[in-house]
Design an enzyme around this catalytic site. Sequence first.
Site, short mmCIF file in Angstrom:
data_model
loop_
_atom_site.label_atom_id
_atom_site.label_comp_id
_atom_site.label_asym_id
_atom_site.label_seq_id
_atom_site.Cartn_x
_atom_site.Cartn_y
_atom_site.Cartn_z
N PHE A 195 -6.74 -1.46 5.56
CA PHE A 195 -5.38 -1.71 5.07
C PHE A 195 -4.61 -0.42 4.78
CE2 PHE A 195 -6.90 -5.99 3.08
CZ PHE A 195 -7.12 -6.48 4.36
N HIS A 204 -11.35 -5.89 8.92
CA HIS A 204 -12.05 -5.60 7.67
C HIS A 204 -13.33 -4.80 7.90
CE1 HIS A 204 -9.56 -9.11 6.73
NE2 HIS A 204 -9.61 -8.77 5.46
N GLU A 239 0.81 -1.22 0.00
CA GLU A 239 0.00 0.00 0.00
C GLU A 239 0.84 1.27 0.00
OE1 GLU A 239 -2.68 -3.25 1.34
OE2 GLU A 239 -0.62 -2.64 1.84
#
Length: 658
Positions: A423, A464, A397
């Site tokens: 993330f 998540h 990322e």
Amino acid sequence: MRYHIGDLDQETLLGLYEKMLKPRMIEEKMLILLRQGKISKWFSGIGQEAISVGVTAALKEEEYILPMHRNLGVFTTRDVPLNRLFSQWQGKAKGFTKGRDRSFHFGSQEHRIVGMISHLGPQLGVADGIALADVLRKKRRVTAAFTGEGATSEGDFHEALNVASVWNLPVLFCIENNGYGLSTPTNEQYNCEHLVDRAKGYGMECRIIDGNNILEVHSKIVELCKALRKRSRPVLLEFKTFRMRGHEEASGTKYVPEKLMKQWAKKDPISNYETFLLKEGVLSEKKIEGLKEKIAEEINANLELAFAEDAINSNVSNELNDVYHGFNYQEFKRNNEVKNIRFVDAISDGLRQSMEQHNELVIMGQDVAEYGGVFKITEGFVKQFGKKRVRNTPICESAIVSAAMGLSINGMKAVVEMQFADFVSSGFNPVVNYLAKVHYRWAQKADVVIRMPCGGGVGAGPFHSQTNEAWFTKTPGLKVVYPAFPEDAKGLLITAINDPNPVLFFEHKGLYRSVYGDVPENYYSIPLGVASLLKEGDEVTIVSYGAGVHWALETLENHPKLHADLIDLRSLQPLDWKAIYSSVRKTGRLIILQEDTLFGGIASDIAAQVMEQCFEYLDAPIKRVGSIETPVPFAKNLENDYLPRKRFEDVLLELVAY
């Protein structure tokens, strides 16, 4: 030290000498000024001039170079005006950052130079993005990025090398191995013989170059640039050199063995090259004296200009206005042709039509190409736009956010999909320290949208399910958008992509396939910072966004006699304060509903601001409702208790009855 002239003429040989001599003489002057208190800090590159000069002289003027804080020779070789450099180091207005940053923490598009940030690593990913833009435009150019041996331990270094190798990007990764990271010697930093040994793991070519030999540096970089312009690929370079002064002047060099210092002093790149040129008859003592006089006059004349400049004027309005790049919002009106689609389809439509509108918009993210992304938002995009513009990325990322910044520097647009908003923590540094600050620092836009699938209620657990917008609403320079309905999602996404500033675009996963709405089929825009008044009433003001808006609507449907203003914020930065104040002054009561945990969230700031601006209108305490102060749990019963959906009803009724 052995020098090989090759096919270089005397003018080039002499030019390389003068290009090294100039930064050395500037540095010697700066050390005097530092002791006199006329500059505040200095990172010395004495002994390393051959690297900066040799690499820069080998590149074409239109090719970008990303230096570090010991690469003064990059700036002087690119003919950056000395008075502006001196003003920069004194924090004056004619510098490159208007006094907002120091030393070499700036860039200059005019000179194709992109300066570092103190976190070091992200600039390597930025180089990837710059090079990617050249590749996509089929421009045969090379990008050179500098780093030190210490920064090669950072994750960004490895991510950037991997991306460049996978995408065959023409980047020269230049490691200046000068023996010490501040005071830590190389044997405590890495456990391989040479740093370029790491290149094999990334499928990259590599070279070791004597960083104190200007002709070796220049000739090898010229050769490599020709090769990379012909066949695009990255190369890892390790320049063996030494740092003759402290990490910065206050650090000193007492930790360096005296014997080692003397050994490297004998390898001085300027004195050795000067001796060689004298022997070859290219230089004479008289010519040396003349060059030094000319450079000294230039330095002194430009110092006078910088010293004569007034101290920078502090102006709060100017400071605030420079946080964001100017954006003249252009309205694209809705047409009457609508279709009833899901929230997820509206996002996809907005993204697709933006790709059609902007032929230099690039989408990057994990699994976004043929697979269409984990939520299938980019399904079919590869067939329509091709893999060059819809790019699968490695799981890195930080490097991808940095690469998006590089695309923007080189004039393109980027949309980065975080597979899940959670993330983004792996790419947090370039978001909050590069994208957010770059315009304020040196007027460079960060034309990047980061899509953030977020939110709970779907049993996805702690990694998540976060709705982490508060990480970014606190950071000046970022814009944050958080729609609740399909029509808003499409129009706001189109505006976010048109906006040349960095935008975090939050998309609640729980709404993707559960919420439908009539959405115009054409390309239309909705301005940021304008809230939507969904219901009107005079008993209480409800402020929310994202999934919270739907919870509030459900509660109001269950209590039809309750008359409330329901405000959907839609964007959190900028935020529509006018709409909130106007409603509170009418109703006298305010409740703010957010899915995020309460402490430090957007509800807290809204409550504080309303207390300051509307206190005399309030008939009851302001109420905030959010999730409990835990990570997001997985089990359904636990997640139901975590989320504020049920608690909101009780608090709302208590407030109305107060």
